[in-house]
Design an enzyme around this catalytic site. Structure first.
Site, mmCIF file in Angstrom:
data_model
loop_
_atom_site.group_PDB
_atom_site.id
_atom_site.type_symbol
_atom_site.label_atom_id
_atom_site.label_comp_id
_atom_site.label_asym_id
_atom_site.label_seq_id
_atom_site.Cartn_x
_atom_site.Cartn_y
_atom_site.Cartn_z
ATOM 1 N N GLY A 4 36.223 42.953 49.640
ATOM 2 C CA GLY A 4 36.329 43.136 51.075
ATOM 3 C C GLY A 4 35.106 43.684 51.767
ATOM 4 O O GLY A 4 35.144 43.972 52.967
ATOM 5 N N CYS A 59 39.342 38.323 36.296
ATOM 6 C CA CYS A 59 39.552 36.981 36.833
ATOM 7 C C CYS A 59 41.029 36.611 36.780
ATOM 8 O O CYS A 59 41.642 36.630 35.707
ATOM 9 C CB CYS A 59 38.733 35.956 36.055
ATOM 10 S SG CYS A 59 38.935 34.264 36.685
ATOM 11 N N LYS A 65 34.388 44.726 34.260
ATOM 12 C CA LYS A 65 34.811 44.412 35.628
ATOM 13 C C LYS A 65 36.303 44.142 35.601
ATOM 14 O O LYS A 65 36.774 43.297 34.836
ATOM 15 C CB LYS A 65 34.064 43.203 36.187
ATOM 16 C CG LYS A 65 34.351 42.953 37.676
ATOM 17 C CD LYS A 65 33.478 41.825 38.226
ATOM 18 C CE LYS A 65 33.614 41.736 39.740
ATOM 19 N NZ LYS A 65 34.949 41.368 40.197
#
Length: 375
Positions: free
Chosen positions: A216, A101, A141
């Protein structure tokens, strides 16, 4: 009980998104797809620790939301350990640690999120702590880099150190670097270029690890293209929220090969109404009709009547006190043939976003030097 072994592998997952992938959205998502892996919003370890007497509000979920992953964030090992221990009885199918993040509130003031990519030793320690406090598998992540620390070697160094210092064997790779110079999270999803070649090079250089690709990818056709190219799994973010019917509706059949459920949007809304009216006003003034109905606003994306439906929804939020009354005031904007049509075939894309990616792979990462360093 950890039940991840009973589900299909995470070929497709919906990304954790703050203020979006809440319990309401996950309920809607599960009504549309039975097999997509769902993630919670990121929960700060400190929040879990400080709310230990109110854990159900933050950690409880409906059993039908399996397979579900809890994402936590933090920079204090003791808080991370305690938070994981408190979350363990809830039986999440995986615990994911946020190292991606770029929000100034998280990576800046909070000193975690993407900033942790600059400290792989700490992330390795954190993942060891998390793994020791849960019965669930663990994962990380992350981005492909941060600011000027964006070489493929530095990414590999992060992956190598974290996996060497902890039991972590699954990494979700957002294929953009993060810029921590104060730009918005939205700009961080657009300005840094996608470098899919980094992801596919990781598949080559770390054959004993699992990698999910993120960033994307906006359609099921692109998901399947990534899987055909060798991706272990694909994570989709905002496209799965803004257009859930068209995207999630094809996951079970097109990605997992399951028979079509034949479900219609009318049937989904009938079940969601029962859920919505059962949770309204649980915490006094929250959740209200707007909170519960928010995930529905993309359900008729690009369909006839969608604009009128949204205008009616804005007006209905002012006076409706139940989800049933909200539907009574708004759904006449949507034609019956839209409400009653099952999912059609997935739309095809004209270009392969991964075409030629293997021609751009960076040189192989030499882990032997690292093995000597950490021996």
């Amino acid at each position: 009980m950890v039940v991840a072994d009973y589900y299909y592998p995470p070929l497709f997952s919906v990304a954790p998104m703050m203020e979006w992938t809440d319990h309401h959205y996950r309920t809607l998502a599960r009504l549309i797809s039975k097999h997509a892996w769902l993630y919670t919003e990121m929960l700060a370890a400190e929040t879990i620790v400080y709310q230990k007497d109110n854990l159900h509000r933050f950690l409880a979920y409906s059993p039908d939301q399996h397979p579900i992953v809890l994402q936590i964030g933090g920079s204090n090992l003791q808080h991370i350990a305690t938070a994981t221990e408190l979350a363990n009885p809830y039986g999440y199918d995986e615990i994911n640690f946020n190292c991606g993040c770029p929000s100034p509130r998280v990576a800046g003031h909070g000193c975690f999120g993407a900033r942790l990519m600059l400290d792989p030793k700490f992330v390795g320690e954190a993942m060891s702590v998390i793994a020791s406090k849960t019965d669930s598998p663990v994962s990380v992540k992350c981005r492909i880099g941060v600011d000027d620390h964006d070489s493929y070697y530095e990414l590999c160094d992060f992956i190598y150190k974290v996996s060497s210092l902890s039991p972590t064997r699954h990494f979700i790779i957002h294929s953009r670097k993060a810029l921590l110079n104060g730009i918005s999270p939205a700009d961080n999803r657009k300005i840094p270029p996608l470098k899919y070649e980094y992801y596919f090079a990781l598949l080559r250089d770390f054959p004993d690890l699992k990698f999910t690709i993120n960033g994307g990818i906006d359609s099921v056709d692109e998901v399947n293209t990534a899987l055909r190219e060798g991706a272990h799994g694909v994570m989709v973010g905002r496209a799965a929220y803004k257009n859930p019917w068209s995207l999630l509706g094809h996951v079970d059949t097109a990605v997992y090969g399951a028979p079509s459920s034949g479900v219609t949007r009318r049937q989904v809304l009938e079940k969601y109404q029962v859920y919505g009216d059962s949770v309204l006003w649980r915490d006094g003034k929250k959740p209200d009709v707007r909170d519960v109905a928010k995930p529905l606003l993309g359900l008729f994306h690009s369909e006839r009547g969608n604009g009128l439906w949204k205008r009616k929804a804005d007006a209905a939020f002012q006076n409706c006190t139940t989800i049933k009354s909200f539907f009574e005031e708004t759904l006449d904007a949507i034609p019956d043939f839209v409400l009653d049509a099952p999912i059609s075939g997935p739309p095809l894309i004209s270009e392969n976003p991964f075409a030629g990616v293997r021609d751009k792979l960076p040189p192989p990462y030499d882990s032997k030097e690292q093995e000597l360093m950490y021996a």
